[in-house]
Design an enzyme around this catalytic site. Sequence first.
Site, PDB file in Angstrom:
ATOM      1  N   GLU A  31     -18.818  -5.627  10.793  1.00 26.42           N
ATOM      2  CA  GLU A  31     -19.778  -4.856  11.597  1.00 26.42           C
ATOM      3  C   GLU A  31     -20.843  -5.754  12.239  1.00 26.42           C
ATOM      4  O   GLU A  31     -21.250  -5.540  13.370  1.00 26.42           O
ATOM      5  CB  GLU A  31     -20.446  -3.795  10.730  1.00 26.42           C
ATOM      6  CG  GLU A  31     -19.511  -2.637  10.348  1.00 26.42           C
ATOM      7  CD  GLU A  31     -18.674  -2.907   9.121  1.00 26.42           C
ATOM      8  OE1 GLU A  31     -18.814  -3.985   8.527  1.00 26.42           O
ATOM      9  OE2 GLU A  31     -17.860  -2.031   8.764  1.00 26.42           O
ATOM     10  N   LYS A  81       0.868  -1.185   0.000  1.00 24.25           N
ATOM     11  CA  LYS A  81       0.000   0.000   0.000  1.00 24.25           C
ATOM     12  C   LYS A  81       0.911   1.243   0.000  1.00 24.25           C
ATOM     13  O   LYS A  81       1.862   1.309   0.750  1.00 24.25           O
ATOM     14  CB  LYS A  81      -0.890  -0.011   1.241  1.00 24.25           C
ATOM     15  CG  LYS A  81      -2.049   0.956   1.194  1.00 24.25           C
ATOM     16  CD  LYS A  81      -3.084   0.638   2.279  1.00 24.25           C
ATOM     17  CE  LYS A  81      -4.292   1.559   2.147  1.00 24.25           C
ATOM     18  NZ  LYS A  81      -5.344   1.248   3.150  1.00 24.25           N
ATOM     19  N   ARG A  93     -24.826  -2.268   8.199  1.00 24.67           N
ATOM     20  CA  ARG A  93     -24.434  -3.682   8.056  1.00 24.67           C
ATOM     21  C   ARG A  93     -24.863  -4.493   9.296  1.00 24.67           C
ATOM     22  O   ARG A  93     -25.040  -5.701   9.210  1.00 24.67           O
ATOM     23  CB  ARG A  93     -22.912  -3.805   7.890  1.00 24.67           C
ATOM     24  CG  ARG A  93     -22.385  -3.512   6.489  1.00 24.67           C
ATOM     25  CD  ARG A  93     -22.446  -4.729   5.609  1.00 24.67           C
ATOM     26  NE  ARG A  93     -22.170  -4.435   4.230  1.00 24.67           N
ATOM     27  CZ  ARG A  93     -20.952  -4.525   3.666  1.00 24.67           C
ATOM     28  NH1 ARG A  93     -19.909  -4.847   4.395  1.00 24.67           N
ATOM     29  NH2 ARG A  93     -20.799  -4.251   2.373  1.00 24.67           N
TER      30      ARG A  93
HETATM   31  C1  LIG Z   1     -18.513  -2.094   5.256  1.00 22.47           C
HETATM   32  C2  LIG Z   1     -17.328  -1.164   5.340  1.00 22.47           C
HETATM   33  N1  LIG Z   1     -16.698  -1.011   6.521  1.00 22.47           N
HETATM   34  C3  LIG Z   1     -15.655  -0.167   6.629  1.00 22.47           C
HETATM   35  C4  LIG Z   1     -15.211   0.542   5.530  1.00 22.47           C
HETATM   36  C5  LIG Z   1     -14.082   1.554   5.673  1.00 22.47           C
HETATM   37  N2  LIG Z   1     -12.899   1.144   4.910  1.00 22.47           N
HETATM   38  C6  LIG Z   1     -12.609   1.687   3.753  1.00 22.47           C
HETATM   39  S1  LIG Z   1     -11.217   1.081   3.084  1.00 22.47           S
HETATM   40  C7  LIG Z   1     -10.985   0.053   4.429  1.00 22.47           C
HETATM   41  C8  LIG Z   1      -9.807  -0.859   4.485  1.00 22.47           C
HETATM   42  C9  LIG Z   1      -9.834  -1.755   3.300  1.00 22.47           C
HETATM   43  O1  LIG Z   1      -8.713  -2.619   3.359  1.00 22.47           O
HETATM   44  P1  LIG Z   1      -8.371  -3.452   2.059  1.00 22.47           P
HETATM   45  O2  LIG Z   1      -9.604  -4.049   1.522  1.00 22.47           O
HETATM   46  O3  LIG Z   1      -7.266  -4.346   2.428  1.00 22.47           O
HETATM   47  O4  LIG Z   1      -7.900  -2.358   0.992  1.00 22.47           O
HETATM   48  P2  LIG Z   1      -6.527  -1.539   0.968  1.00 22.47           P
HETATM   49  O5  LIG Z   1      -6.884  -0.158   1.532  1.00 22.47           O
HETATM   50  O6  LIG Z   1      -5.531  -2.271   1.798  1.00 22.47           O
HETATM   51  O7  LIG Z   1      -6.146  -1.475  -0.471  1.00 22.47           O
HETATM   52  C10 LIG Z   1     -12.003   0.215   5.334  1.00 22.47           C
HETATM   53  C11 LIG Z   1     -12.105  -0.491   6.629  1.00 22.47           C
HETATM   54  C12 LIG Z   1     -15.908   0.353   4.319  1.00 22.47           C
HETATM   55  N3  LIG Z   1     -15.574   1.054   3.212  1.00 22.47           N
HETATM   56  N4  LIG Z   1     -16.941  -0.497   4.248  1.00 22.47           N
END
Ligand SMILES: Cc1ncc(C[n+]2csc(CCOP(=O)(O)OP(=O)(O)O)c2C)c(N)n1
Length: 590
Positions: A338, A257, A366
């Site tokens: 969630e 990342k 959720r």
């Molecule tokens: C249901 C939900 N919960 C929380 C989030 C907030 N959120 C956005 S990006 C993220 C992390 C995502 O991690 P990953 O899928 O590994 O993607 P990366 O940022 O590492 O590329 C979170 C928790 C969301 N978008 N949707």
Amino acid sequence: MSDTGNNILDLLSGPADLRRLKREQLPQLADELRGFLIESVYQTGGHLGAGLGVVELTIALHYVFNTPEDRLIWDVGHQCYPHKILTGRKGQMATLRHTGGMCGFPLREESEYDAFGTGHSSTSISAALGMAMAASAKGENRQAIAVIGDGAMTAGQAFEALNHAACVQANLLVILNDNDMSISPSVGMLAKYLRGLQSDVDEMDSDSVVHLDGSLGERGMSITGPVPGHHLPTLVDTLQKLKEKLGPKLLHVVTRKGRGLSEAEADPVRYHAVSKVSSSTPKDKRPTWANRFGQWLCAAAESDDRLFGITPAMREGSDLIQFSERFPSRYCDVAIAEQHAVTFAGGLACEGMKPVLAIYSTFLQRGYDQLIHDIALQNLDVLFAIDRAGLVGDDGPTHHGIFDIAALRAVPNMVLMAPSDEVELRQILSFGYDYSGPAAVRYPRGEASLPVVSGLDFLVELGKARVLRQGDNIALLAFGPLVSEAIKIAEQLSATVIDMRFIKPYDQTLVAELAASHSLLVTLEEGAAKGGIGEEVANFVHSLEESNAQVLTMGVPDRFIPHGSRSDQLNQCHLTAEGILEAITSRLEG
Ligand SMILES: Cc1ncc(C[n+]2csc(CCOP(=O)(O)OP(=O)(O)O)c2C)c(N)n1
Ligand SMILES: CC(=O)[C@@H](O)[C@H](O)COP(=O)(O)O
Ligand SMILES: [Mg+2]
């Protein structure tokens, strides 16, 4: 050399041009794309680390697959900017997340290349599987590809979809983008398992492709990887092979990342999203509502060791940073889960613990069934700190927290409160914490409001509002920070101003008194007007035989409010002092 120094990128009008490039040109394209992405997002603000991590993967996917005929879905979608730049929207990047500008997430109405709108995580495999099954049913030879991060893979829906996908013959490719990061470092069993599989992405080389064909493989889904996710030749070769392979497939790629921006690689948490780099000196930022919540949480935890602080992967956003450092044994980041977070809190409560679940309003959606079925029905002592309640600005309709009022006021046993400023936030959080039953406190994104009226007593009583100003004919009943907008116009209207404090149970006794002594009651809520608390107050007042009072309800109208600045959105919804005054004036002129 083109004027921006981008020899290749500037010559591409879309993926068809990209697919005409020679393979050896792709690394230069990646450099140009990465440089443009950094420069552009620094200008506009937005998500950065995730997009940097998928530059090569994005190029390889559009190079190998025949997009948009082959469907490409980005889970969460915060990493989609390279995809948008390569699919003809480079020129729109300057308007990213601005009112009327380009959306920060994939949006079907924005481009045929955005196969599915995302924003909430873990939906991509379900959608891609649906598209793959439809293609099979129609006899169409197209691929459906879901790119899902290791964080998003921790949510239940991702497993539901994988479980289904492994037993149907559909042309589905799931790409697990494993950068060992969510917003904060990934947590949980999957993270541990993946760490065991991969070495550092830079230590991997092209023949490190391991065909795992593990347990899922024997039952219908082939698993390939881990593959170095920044090595274009390996990516292209592997995707070419998988393109020819029928049936459900999973490809595990390892990326970093923030790749290509040293500060983002060093601090991927901080560079998950960046504010725009403005030339003017930044004004001193006041603490946010989340900061004030985090401070309250630590103070409460100090005096009560039954308190557990829970977040579904939003430690930074909900500001449990200090709590996590000071009370590690009572801090629970449950990953993007969630539904689990809500019921997990219920389990803690059953055993006499005092769980506080910090959760964005939009993400609480959720866990709505769990809130009803596991918490409210059993009357369990859980406190929901509902953050981002209201219009959230740049992220737009996938992230607005505007349905919690309508949703929670319908649930028996629930107490729902809306503090108007940061002092009230502390008082009402403490009230909710001491209350022995399911309670929720909602507060918005952004800087915490300061008290607009001084010298008030802060005693919080269940279902009791506060009279902030005594007027005559008009009464403004504000639920939450809209109190400050009401106070701005109160003198001009010679209006009574009420800080309602409680959405459920609301102060019905006071409302009846107001209805008997005022001709117009105006309810103000930063939530969906349809099903909102204003409707309930209006129904009650109009049922009073001894009153002729009218009720004007003001909230978010029955449509999705597009991305843009929070102030633009409040203006669009007339939830500003001017907008409220205008609505009252036109009602009076009726
Ligand atoms: C249901 C939900 N919960 C929380 C989030 C907030 N959120 C956005 S990006 C993220 C992390 C995502 O991690 P990953 O899928 O590994 O993607 P990366 O940022 O590492 O590329 C979170 C928790 C969301 N978008 N949707
Ligand atoms: C993509 C995603 O869902 C999160 O990064 C979200 O954008 C965070 O919102 P805040 O900026 O309000 O914390
Ligand atoms: Mg990740």
